[in-house]
Each structure stands twice: as structure tokens, then as C-alpha cells.
Design an enzyme around this catalytic site. Structure first.
Site, PDB file in Angstrom:
ATOM      1  N   GLU A   1       0.864  -1.188   0.000  1.00  0.00           N
ATOM      2  CA  GLU A   1       0.000   0.000   0.000  1.00  0.00           C
ATOM      3  C   GLU A   1       0.898   1.234   0.000  1.00  0.00           C
ATOM      4  O   GLU A   1       0.940   2.021   0.944  1.00  0.00           O
ATOM      5  CB  GLU A   1      -0.933   0.003   1.209  1.00  0.00           C
ATOM      6  CG  GLU A   1      -1.996   1.093   1.149  1.00  0.00           C
ATOM      7  CD  GLU A   1      -2.844   1.186   2.406  1.00  0.00           C
ATOM      8  OE1 GLU A   1      -3.775   2.017   2.410  1.00  0.00           O
ATOM      9  OE2 GLU A   1      -2.573   0.463   3.396  1.00  0.00           O
TER      10      GLU A   1
ATOM     11  N   HIS B   1      -4.534  -4.536  -0.377  1.00  0.00           N
ATOM     12  CA  HIS B   1      -4.185  -3.405  -1.249  1.00  0.00           C
ATOM     13  C   HIS B   1      -3.287  -3.824  -2.411  1.00  0.00           C
ATOM     14  O   HIS B   1      -3.690  -3.779  -3.560  1.00  0.00           O
ATOM     15  CB  HIS B   1      -3.568  -2.250  -0.459  1.00  0.00           C
ATOM     16  CG  HIS B   1      -4.526  -1.561   0.434  1.00  0.00           C
ATOM     17  ND1 HIS B   1      -5.507  -0.718  -0.035  1.00  0.00           N
ATOM     18  CD2 HIS B   1      -4.670  -1.597   1.790  1.00  0.00           C
ATOM     19  CE1 HIS B   1      -6.218  -0.257   0.981  1.00  0.00           C
ATOM     20  NE2 HIS B   1      -5.745  -0.788   2.092  1.00  0.00           N
TER      21      HIS B   1
END
Length: 336
Positions: A181, A206
Site C-alpha cells: 500500500e 491493497h
């Protein structure tokens, strides 16, 4: 408006002005969590808060939920507190209660989390506790993860001894690591994707940086490790401005396992999962997106869940009935 502004990322200003950088928006994001913490950890509110959350997802046609939760110490007005086992049991009891009233809701599971800014000993204790809770709640506790801003937290490799404890002790504790992320390249946390896979993560939270790591991308696809993509979160937290440029668009074109998640919808003014599905549909797929794209993403949510194979089959049967109803009753599909 003042209260909402302190508990969410809502702003009356132009968001580009209010949150000019990732540092600014992340600081505000974490402040909002601190502001709401004491409210939702009061026992009666905690129960209602979770039940209302299930209700919102159910209303949004979500039929199964895997929720990351910090398992806070929940308090009573007399000053007493409940431990994490009580908190997990409360999640389980309320889920059971909700399913009994909504039999077409398949249920929920919890992924317990800890902050990645913690020290090694704290994470070792958290993993030890997670192993015990997994034994006590084998069908409800899905696994373990580390959360918080990746660019400011410690890399997974820093916690390698703690995270290796389940394997060393012969205990099954699935991981669902947040990794990648970040839009930074070459930092310690940029290696989290490979380390997450080496630690046998079940999914990648993510995974924004995955396309920059060919080996990690190859391994995740080969092992069937899906990327949990959170379009609104990535946009609000300034990883990407135009979702047409989101790395997930390339992953979907390559048929890489992808599931759509909503991260923290209440903080972003969203509800349930439909907002994120819409952004993924129009942003990632472009003008070539069609009803089949939505269908595949929905199926992926079950296929890459933590449910055992037999329960996945049961969930898919239930989902297929709901899907058929959606297709039959959709006014949009009737006119297009």
C-alpha cells in the site's frame, strides 16, 4: 457537520486543498480513528455498532463479510473492561444473532489485527494470543494481519521471528497481510509484498505496488493469492488520483486474482461495498466492462475467502440465487 468532520474525512473544502499530501490525509485519517475509539468501545455501543455495520452491508446486498478488527478492550460504565476473547465472542454472538434474523446472510469472520508500528515483543504477544484464539474460535477467527500506514510502519521482515511462531509450533494461523500500500519504490516497506508471500499470506491487502514487482506478481498468481483492491481508499489516501490509472486495471487484464474491498467505508462517506464496486467497474474496466465483469468480481469474493471448500460451495449456491434475482429484476438490464 462539526461532529461528522471529526469522525470522518469529510470536509467542506476542496479535498485537494484540505488534504494536499499523503502525510496530511493520513494524519487526519488516524485522528478520526482516535476520536471515535472511545465511543465504539463502550460495551452497549460496541454491540449496536457491529450489528448496524452488518445491517448496512446486508442492505447493500453483501451476503458474507470478512472483517479486520483490532479486538479492543471494551469497557463498561463501572470502569470494568472485557478482554479480547470477550470481544471476539461478542462479534461471534452478534453475527449468529444477525444470521438467525437474516437467513440469506451467510455470515462473517474476523481477521484480528495489530499495529505495524508496534515493537517486536508486542507483535510476538499478539501472535501468541491469536494462536490461542484461533484454537478457541476455529470457525469464526479467519486469521491475523498488521495494519496502519505502511510507509511509516515497520516492514514485515522486522517481525519475522514473531510471524514465524505459528509454523515453528505447528499451529495453523492464516495471514492476510496488508502489503504494497505504497507508491514509493525501493524502500524497506516496498519489499513487504515478497515477504508477505514468503510468510504464506492468504491474500494481499491493497497490493498497490504489485505491478512493480514481477516476481511477487508471478508468485501471487501462481499460488492463487488474491489482491484485495480498495478503490475509494486508494483514491482518498492519495495513492492514485484517476482510477483509470490504478494498477488493478492491469492486473484484471492479466486475469490476476482480484477481489474488491471497501476498507473503511464510513470514513469515506461510502456504504457497504457498492461504491467501490462501481468505481472498480467504471475505472478499471473502462468501456469494455460488462455484467460479466461484475459477476466475476463477486464470485472472486467467495472463491478467495477464508471459507473452507464445502462452505464456499454452499455460499456460491446462495449467491447464484441472489445473482439470478438481480439479473431478472434489474431495470437497467431490461433496457440495455
Amino acid at each position: 457537520m462539526f461532529i461528522r468532520g471529526n469522525l470522518t474525512l469529510f470536509t467542506d473544502q476542496d479535498p485537494e486543498v484540505a488534504f494536499p499530501s499523503q502525510d496530511v490525509v493520513w494524519d487526519r485519517f488516524e485522528q478520526a480513528f482516535r476520536a471515535v475509539w472511545g465511543l465504539v468501545t463502550y460495551a452497549p455501543v460496541f454491540r449496536d455498532y457491529y450489528y448496524q455495520g452488518l445491517t448496512q452491508f446486508y442492505t447493500d446486498n453483501v451476503m458474507y463479510l470478512e472483517l479486520r478488527a483490532l479486538l479492543p478492550e471494551v469497557y463498561e460504565l463501572d470502569g470494568s473492561t472485557h478482554d479480547r476473547a470477550w470481544t471476539l465472542k461478542t462479534y461471534q454472538d452478534i453475527t449468529t444473532q444477525f444470521v438467525s434474523k437474516h437467513p440469506d446472510f451467510f455470515g462473517a469472520r474476523i481477521i484480528i489485527t495489530n499495529q505495524r508500528r508496534a515493537n517486536r515483543s508486542a507483535i510476538a504477544e499478539a501472535v501468541e494470543e491469536a494462536m490461542k484464539l484461533k484454537k478457541d474460535f476455529p470457525d469464526f477467527l479467519a486469521g491475523f494481519d498488521l495494519v496502519g500506514r505502511e510507509d511509516r510502519g515497520k516492514p514485515l521482515w522486522y517481525f519475522r521471528d514473531a510471524l514465524s511462531l505459528p509454523a515453528e509450533k505447528g499451529v495453523t494461523l492464516p495471514y492476510f497481510f496488508h502489503a504494497g500500500e505504497t507508491d514509493l519504490e525501493g524502500t524497506e516497506v516496498d519489499q513487504n509484498l515478497l515477504d508477505a508471500l514468503l510468510l504464506n499470506t492468504s491474500r494481499i491487502g491493497h497490493g498497490f505496488a504489485l505491478v512493480r514487482h514481477p516476481v511477487a506478481k508471478y508468485l501471487s498468481r501462481k499460488k492463487g493469492v488474491a489482491v484485495e483492491v480498495c478503490p475509494i481508499s486508494n483514491q482518498v489516501l492519495k495513492l492514485v488520483k484517476d482510477l483509470r490509472n490504478h494498477p488493478a486495471a492491469a492486473l484484471m487484464l492479466e486475469n490476476h486474482p482480484v477481489v474488491i474491498s471497501s476498507d473503511d467505508p464510513a470514513m469515506f462517506g461510502a456504504s457497504g461495498l457498492s461504491y467501490d464496486f462501481y468505481e472498480a467497474f467504471v475505472g478499471f474496466g473502462g468501456i469494455t466492462s460488462h455484467i460479466g465483469s461484475l459477476k466475476q468480481l463477486a464470485i472472486n469474493s467467495i472463491r478467495y475467502s477464508s471459507l473452507p471448500p464445502q462452505q464456499q460451495k454452499e455460499a456460491l449456491v446462495l449467491w447464484q440465487k441472489r445473482w439470478n434475482m438481480f439479473v431478472t429484476e434489474s431495470e437497467f438490464l431490461k433496457t440495455n
